[in-house]
Design an enzyme around this catalytic site. Structure first.
Site, PDB file in Angstrom:
ATOM      1  N   MET A  12      31.850  47.397  26.935  1.00 11.47           N
ATOM      2  CA  MET A  12      33.069  47.209  27.729  1.00 11.47           C
ATOM      3  C   MET A  12      34.309  47.256  26.834  1.00 11.47           C
ATOM      4  SD  MET A  12      32.054  46.887  30.906  1.00 11.47           S
ATOM      5  CE  MET A  12      33.398  46.120  31.850  1.00 11.47           C
ATOM      6  N   THR A  96      33.051  37.060  29.777  1.00 15.12           N
ATOM      7  CA  THR A  96      32.489  36.219  30.843  1.00 15.12           C
ATOM      8  C   THR A  96      31.718  35.089  30.192  1.00 15.12           C
ATOM      9  OG1 THR A  96      32.371  38.001  32.441  1.00 15.12           O
ATOM     10  CG2 THR A  96      30.871  36.162  32.777  1.00 15.12           C
ATOM     11  N   ARG A 123      33.776  44.948  38.040  1.00  8.91           N
ATOM     12  CA  ARG A 123      33.323  46.343  38.036  1.00  8.91           C
ATOM     13  C   ARG A 123      32.498  46.661  36.785  1.00  8.91           C
ATOM     14  NH1 ARG A 123      39.167  48.170  40.527  1.00  8.91           N
ATOM     15  NH2 ARG A 123      38.907  46.957  42.438  1.00  8.91           N
ATOM     16  N   LYS A 171      35.340  34.785  38.537  1.00 10.31           N
ATOM     17  CA  LYS A 171      34.300  35.685  38.033  1.00 10.31           C
ATOM     18  C   LYS A 171      32.915  35.065  38.238  1.00 10.31           C
ATOM     19  CE  LYS A 171      32.555  39.215  35.890  1.00 10.31           C
ATOM     20  NZ  LYS A 171      32.409  39.412  34.453  1.00 10.31           N
ATOM     21  N   ASN A 175      30.178  36.652  40.717  1.00 14.07           N
ATOM     22  CA  ASN A 175      28.906  37.144  40.194  1.00 14.07           C
ATOM     23  C   ASN A 175      27.740  36.379  40.785  1.00 14.07           C
ATOM     24  OD1 ASN A 175      30.540  38.777  38.707  1.00 14.07           O
ATOM     25  ND2 ASN A 175      29.425  38.502  36.784  1.00 14.07           N
ATOM     26  N   LYS A 240      14.881  28.017  63.540  1.00 16.35           N
ATOM     27  CA  LYS A 240      13.760  28.657  64.234  1.00 16.35           C
ATOM     28  C   LYS A 240      13.648  30.133  63.849  1.00 16.35           C
ATOM     29  CE  LYS A 240      13.745  30.786  68.111  1.00 16.35           C
ATOM     30  NZ  LYS A 240      13.832  31.329  69.481  1.00 16.35           N
TER      31      LYS A 240
END
EC number: 1.1.1.373
Lengths: 295, 295, 295, 295
Positions: A12, A96, A123, A171, A175, A240
């Protein structure tokens, strides 16, 4: 044009840094992988031998790393960013990581007089290459506005997530939902196949129901989000129907662990006296079992 | 104008029958609850003392009952529909029952020379009243076309689910997805609250990702549904992100049983050698563990 | 010596019937499978053409069938036991069926003036052959004592489960525990293997802890079963240890769905304010979430 | 009599250190909590200002800390044990930590020429006080024998877990089993209550079956552990019985998330073609889905 230190040149980070160069920014880059650095210097970046060296003189320091421990080390370790960082600079962590770890880093930076914000991305690596990432900006208004022109070199859309730490939180939630939903969708799709039902027929129908559109904007707003738990569709009936679905799945040998877990959640909501409440009351139920006010 | 027998006048059936009357059909109704019958006779229906009596002379027999055992009894029990049913009539079961039971009823009716189709409904009792239900029609082309004018008196949209038994199958899958998704959404929403993240910010972001739009029309079509498992987003990373989310949730005391179950599904996909495949490969994985061809 | 009708000659029923013959009882047997009947007539039983024919003149009627619907049909269907049954006879259902269904059958028999008890069996088909089954007798004192000599021809141990319907309930609970425990044990054993730990070492240790001896007779009696929730081992620590175990398992690619579900149960107990209570308080917690008094 | 440094004087560590003193050892203790240190000095220990100071001159260094990060810091941080540790000394970590972390610490110590072993404990703080802990010793034969006299001052039973890192592995597995089993037992017990079945009757029966005795020494040794999967009790039947139990539980509003997860494991085993194998084949199944050889 800004001086930007970019630390972390993986799948990335590398294309993100390349896009900053293309848009005319002056980059100084660092990565433990020397080859990754060389690719970027080939595009016009300067290479640095340490995070500290990269950050020296930078207006923006961007980190894009695999986990929070690495971010912490890059900022505060030997040869770390904070050894050379200007008090005027803005550090933007786009990794992240665990949100409570991000909070801790923000606080520690702040205590040392530094400016730090979170801006993880949505993305895929294809979007990183195309410069069309989704940027989830968590910071003060001033930080987000200062960072915006730089961030928009890497993405096509920026969401101001309304405060420090909120980018990384969005984020995480996004995710969580999409990754778990992926597994749930697979259960449903394989049951379609096991039942001889064409998936496109199921998708056509679900596209117009909460199954496909989600609950946040369909069943919830006029019911549980307003505190109205009068039943449009009762918990008892939802329970149910899940029971029938699991029965069918078990007859057809389709394991559905998420569905099985869901049935027990509804069962518990019934035990708690919610059987005749609206199915959206499951939110109130989960609030309560989490020790929160259920209203 | 048609002669319609309507059996089952509960929260859904009563307004559905009322709408048929309003649109000019001649109704003969039956329910074990005499008061429910009287409400409809007050609107112009005839009341019957048994399913058989209701079905006598009818062109259409509609059943809207709480479970499959009751449908079976209404059709084949003492005083049941098949005692008086014309071979030219079409029986439409609009109840939500076990699809394999529905298949069995269809077959039994067919063996006796009767015409039977399934047409369960979507949406809520409010839509039943307004005549805006979603009708999920499962039958032969001829059955669906014959039933369409009658069914459209009760709903605003009819989906031809492409074959006998397919209406009830779509209903099952749709309800499975929406009911389980409801519980999953509650987990995510309560984690938002526990993290101090405004739900509307999260919803804004998720509205543009698979978290909010689902996977069937976003991440799947160009990947797993085509057999392309090259990673846009790797199973390994999805597993890692779920791990972080569960870690955060457990720190914040938010129980997330569906998420916990999902993590083990990804863990198993990794054990099966899929860690570096695209996350949509979870469909291939679930196919395989269900004993189906994974391609 | 008694006249015994035996209905259901499968993997379990056939050797059970054979043992009754060996012990000198006069048997009349029925099964839909004629070959199974012939095997028993070869051993000295009379064969019957229907449950009713088998039950005619019998002092005891024993049913050993795969599910409750079949038991119901054998008792009350066309050619069923109740067409010929003497009011002095005792019907003993030894099948494993739904306990609420068993209750219903008992009640229905009773309303017709018949005597009915449940006596499902434990152990395996090898024990059925050897006549060493475990008999779980549910009935009145008088019924159990009347049945005992007959039942002990098939088993080596009889537990009087203290009332009508209690045999089938014990069977259900016992099977639930042992079957789920089997899956849990597999998770633990495979984690042993993944960790390079010899299973026999683990078993040696667990043989002396609740892991191997269970909680009912170890950790519970002096704590939660007395209402003492002061911590010998805190819920918070149990939750932490489960988290470590799941972390390890996920690193090693060992899926542990039961463990993952358990962690969320502890997480919820913590949300409910039980973090500093004894781990046996999980019983109080499950009671409460089941809508029962937790004391 | 030995010189022992004891680091970590919490609920477990304090009484363990006290027992070492009582048995005549010379202790030097450290804890961040000064009051905890004073309690021990009151019993005859020396107090130290740092782990390094405590370890200076010690023959044994015992650590009993809440998590692996603290152990790491105590060993390798500023003022850590390794600053003063003798190469002849033996470090014994008795904490319960992540086993892979323990492996790392062992390796790091070893690389620096130090001797390190793991010896976590079983049982409760009451046993720590009484000196009747269960010691799970992981180390070389020489280490375990050297440590034994010291360790037996704190416990009444020592299991040589057969190698470095094996003590902490046994602890992890044992706790996993006992903690998850506790939650499973609660599900079964509450279902007993919901069914009106006295728990003592159920316990009496389960005490003689795998439900109460576990599978490791009952159902597994002659079947799956020998590779014999011929059915004494079939997976298909186990799956059916779990289905009945969950059905009953859901009718009675007893949430059983572990049982629900277990059912899906059996369902998956059936999908994998194991329906007619012995129920102990669930071990082979879990091995296989973990990516291991199933034999």
């Amino acid at each position: 044009m800004a001086f930007v230190a970019f630390i972390g040149l993986g799948q990335m980070g590398a294309p993100m840094a390349a896009n900053l160069i293309k848009k005319g920014h002056q980059l100084c880059v660092y990565d433990v992988n020397r080859q990754a650095v060389e690719v970027l210097t080939g595009l016009g970046a300067k290479g640095a031998d340490s995070p500290s060296a990269a950050a020296s003189g930078a207006e923006f320091v961007i980190t894009m790393l695999p986990n929070g421990d690495l971010v912490e080390q890059v900022l505060f370790g030997d040869g770390g960013v904070n050894e050379s960082l200007s008090k005027q600079a803005l550090v933007i962590d786009m990794s992240t990581i665990h949100p409570l770890h991000s909070d801790g880093l923000c606080q520690k930076m702040s205590q040392q007089g530094f400016s730090y914000m979170d801006a993880p991305v949505g993305r895929t690596s294809d979007h990183a290459i195309a410069g069309t990432l989704l940027i989830l900006a968590g910071g003060t208004e001033a930080q987000v506005e200062k960072a915006r022109p730089v961030l928009m070199c890497m993405g096509s859309e920026l969401v101001n997530c309304s405060g420090p730490g909120m980018g990384i939180r969005v984020k995480l939630i996004n995710n969580y939902m999409s990754i778990a939903l992926n597994a749930l969708s697979a259960e449903a799709a394989v049951m379609c196949e096991a039942l001889g039902l064409p998936l496109d027929v199921a998708i056509q129908v679900m596209s117009n129901t909460p199954a496909g559109k989600g609950h946040f904007t369909t069943s919830w707003p006029n019911k549980v989000l307003r505190g109205d738990l009068s039943p449009a569709f009762m918990i008892d009936l939802a329970h149910k129907d899940l029971g029938i679905a699991l029965d069918v799945a078990n007859q057809l040998h389709v394991p559905m662990p998420l569905g099985a877990a869901a049935r027990e959640v509804y069962s518990q909501a019934r035990s708690a006296g919610r059987g005749r409440q609206d199915w959206t009351a499951i939110l109130a139920h989960v609030r309560k079992i989490s020790g929160r006010s259920e209203a």
